[in-house]
Design a protein around this motif. Structure first.
Motif, PDB file in Angstrom:
ATOM      1  N   PHE A   1       0.803  -1.225   0.000  1.00 54.96           N
ATOM      2  CA  PHE A   1       0.000   0.000   0.000  1.00 54.96           C
ATOM      3  C   PHE A   1       0.839   1.281   0.000  1.00 54.96           C
ATOM      4  O   PHE A   1       0.348   2.354   0.340  1.00 54.96           O
ATOM      5  N   HIS A   2       2.093   1.157  -0.401  1.00 47.99           N
ATOM      6  CA  HIS A   2       3.005   2.297  -0.381  1.00 47.99           C
ATOM      7  C   HIS A   2       2.452   3.499  -1.164  1.00 47.99           C
ATOM      8  O   HIS A   2       2.368   4.613  -0.635  1.00 47.99           O
TER       9      HIS A   2
ATOM     10  N   ARG B   1       1.262   7.236   0.113  1.00 42.98           N
ATOM     11  CA  ARG B   1       1.922   8.431  -0.440  1.00 42.98           C
ATOM     12  C   ARG B   1       0.876   9.399  -1.015  1.00 42.98           C
ATOM     13  O   ARG B   1       0.904  10.591  -0.730  1.00 42.98           O
ATOM     14  N   ARG B   2      -0.044   8.876  -1.812  1.00 47.43           N
ATOM     15  CA  ARG B   2      -1.088   9.738  -2.401  1.00 47.43           C
ATOM     16  C   ARG B   2      -2.003  10.316  -1.326  1.00 47.43           C
ATOM     17  O   ARG B   2      -2.423  11.478  -1.415  1.00 47.43           O
ATOM     18  N   ALA B   3      -2.328   9.519  -0.313  1.00 44.25           N
ATOM     19  CA  ALA B   3      -3.177  10.014   0.782  1.00 44.25           C
ATOM     20  C   ALA B   3      -2.495  11.164   1.516  1.00 44.25           C
ATOM     21  O   ALA B   3      -3.141  12.172   1.832  1.00 44.25           O
TER      22      ALA B   3
ATOM     23  N   ASP C   1      -8.843   2.404  -0.862  1.00 44.50           N
ATOM     24  CA  ASP C   1      -9.615   2.621  -2.087  1.00 44.50           C
ATOM     25  C   ASP C   1      -9.672   4.096  -2.475  1.00 44.50           C
ATOM     26  O   ASP C   1      -9.524   4.453  -3.635  1.00 44.50           O
ATOM     27  N   LEU C   2      -9.885   4.952  -1.478  1.00 42.14           N
ATOM     28  CA  LEU C   2      -9.994   6.390  -1.738  1.00 42.14           C
ATOM     29  C   LEU C   2      -8.639   7.095  -1.723  1.00 42.14           C
ATOM     30  O   LEU C   2      -8.545   8.257  -2.110  1.00 42.14           O
ATOM     31  N   GLU C   3      -7.611   6.385  -1.222  1.00 39.41           N
ATOM     32  CA  GLU C   3      -6.290   6.963  -1.041  1.00 39.41           C
ATOM     33  C   GLU C   3      -6.375   8.254  -0.243  1.00 39.41           C
ATOM     34  O   GLU C   3      -5.889   9.309  -0.647  1.00 39.41           O
ATOM     35  N   GLU C   4      -7.007   8.138   0.924  1.00 41.64           N
ATOM     36  CA  GLU C   4      -7.201   9.283   1.809  1.00 41.64           C
ATOM     37  C   GLU C   4      -6.880   8.921   3.244  1.00 41.64           C
ATOM     38  O   GLU C   4      -7.067   7.786   3.668  1.00 41.64           O
ATOM     39  N   VAL C   5      -6.382   9.918   3.975  1.00 42.29           N
ATOM     40  CA  VAL C   5      -6.183   9.762   5.408  1.00 42.29           C
ATOM     41  C   VAL C   5      -7.537   9.795   6.079  1.00 42.29           C
ATOM     42  O   VAL C   5      -8.336  10.702   5.843  1.00 42.29           O
TER      43      VAL C   5
END
Length: 138
Positions: A7-8, A12-14, A129-133
């Motif tokens: 999930f690297h 990173r995107r999150a 899935d959303l690439e969010e914190v």
């Protein structure tokens, strides 16, 4: 160089969506005669009067055959990296990045909460899935 966690890129995107600038990918630390590599390092400007906030993030996927073995590995690595950061980059706060479903299954449970608090483990909970914190827990 060790392989990147499953999930690297999600983490990173999150972080980038959350306003962080990635400064190191990975963050290399020379410790006990070897090089440790924390998955990510990031910074963001908080306010002109407070300066920068600096973090390091170790990402754990928890996709092994045993959640307990994954937890033991994650906590051991976290403690080792935190000790190295205290000596080599004390301005950085270390976070363990885990998916939101892992948080609910382990760290939101009373036993997991106790382990986190007792070990002073800081969490970055993310939605893959959303690439969010989802949340920061210090």
């Amino acid at each position: 160089m060790p392989a990147k966690d499953l999930f690297h890129l999600h983490v990173r995107r999150a972080l980038e969506k959350d306003g962080w600038t990635i400064t190191d990918d990975p963050l290399s630390l020379r410790w006990l005669g070897t090089t440790l590599q924390v998955d990510l390092a990031a910074e963001r400007v908080i306010a002109a009067t407070r300066g920068d906030e600096l973090i390091a993030v170790e990402i754990k996927s928890f996709v092994g055959a045993s959640a307990m073995a994954d937890l033991e590995n994650a906590l051991g690595q976290f403690l080792l990296y935190r000790a190295a950061l205290k000596k080599l980059a004390p301005q950085r706060k270390l976070f363990l990045a885990i998916r939101d479903d892992v948080y609910e299954a382990i760290f939101a449970q009373p036993e997991g909460e106790f382990v986190r608090e007792d070990g002073d483990i800081h969490l970055l909970v993310f939605n893959a899935d959303l690439e969010e914190v989802v949340k920061w827990i210090s």
